[in-house]
Design a protein around this motif. Structure first.
Motif, short mmCIF file in Angstrom:
data_model
loop_
_atom_site.label_atom_id
_atom_site.label_comp_id
_atom_site.label_asym_id
_atom_site.label_seq_id
_atom_site.Cartn_x
_atom_site.Cartn_y
_atom_site.Cartn_z
N CYS A 72 61.67 46.98 -31.21
CA CYS A 72 61.58 46.51 -31.24
C CYS A 72 61.97 44.83 -30.98
O CYS A 72 60.46 43.54 -30.82
N LEU A 73 63.11 44.28 -30.93
CA LEU A 73 63.63 43.09 -30.63
C LEU A 73 63.08 42.91 -29.23
O LEU A 73 62.97 41.70 -28.96
N GLU A 74 63.57 43.83 -28.34
CA GLU A 74 62.77 43.49 -27.02
C GLU A 74 61.99 43.45 -27.15
O GLU A 74 61.52 42.64 -25.45
N CYS A 75 60.59 44.07 -27.12
CA CYS A 75 59.52 43.83 -27.13
C CYS A 75 59.10 42.42 -27.41
O CYS A 75 58.08 41.85 -26.68
N ILE A 76 59.62 41.76 -28.84
CA ILE A 76 59.12 40.72 -28.86
C ILE A 76 59.93 39.55 -28.22
O ILE A 76 60.09 38.17 -28.07
N GLY A 77 60.81 39.76 -27.47
CA GLY A 77 61.73 39.16 -26.88
C GLY A 77 63.32 38.37 -27.13
O GLY A 77 63.03 37.51 -26.74
N ILE A 78 63.25 38.95 -28.50
CA ILE A 78 64.75 38.29 -29.41
C ILE A 78 65.87 39.53 -28.93
O ILE A 78 66.69 38.30 -28.62
N GLY A 79 65.46 40.36 -28.72
CA GLY A 79 67.09 41.25 -28.41
C GLY A 79 67.89 40.96 -26.93
O GLY A 79 67.83 41.74 -25.91
#
Length: 45
Positions: A38-45
């Motif tokens: 999820c964090l990778e999808c929104i660009g945070i992780g």
């Protein structure tokens, strides 16, 4: 009648595998991977 039997077996097998995952501690693994995705999808992780 055959389709009902297959459905019952599939449901019981699914319940068994879920219970096995809980007993082996896979819940934490699944949640940590879900959070990372999820964090990778929104660009945070």
């Amino acid at each position: 009648m055959k389709n009902r039997w297959i459905s019952v077996v599939a449901i019981l097998l699914g319940m068994y595998l879920i219970a096995y995952g809980f007993t082996e501690g896979e819940v934490n693994t699944v949640f940590s991977k879900a959070i990372k995705i999820c964090l990778e999808c929104i660009g945070i992780g």
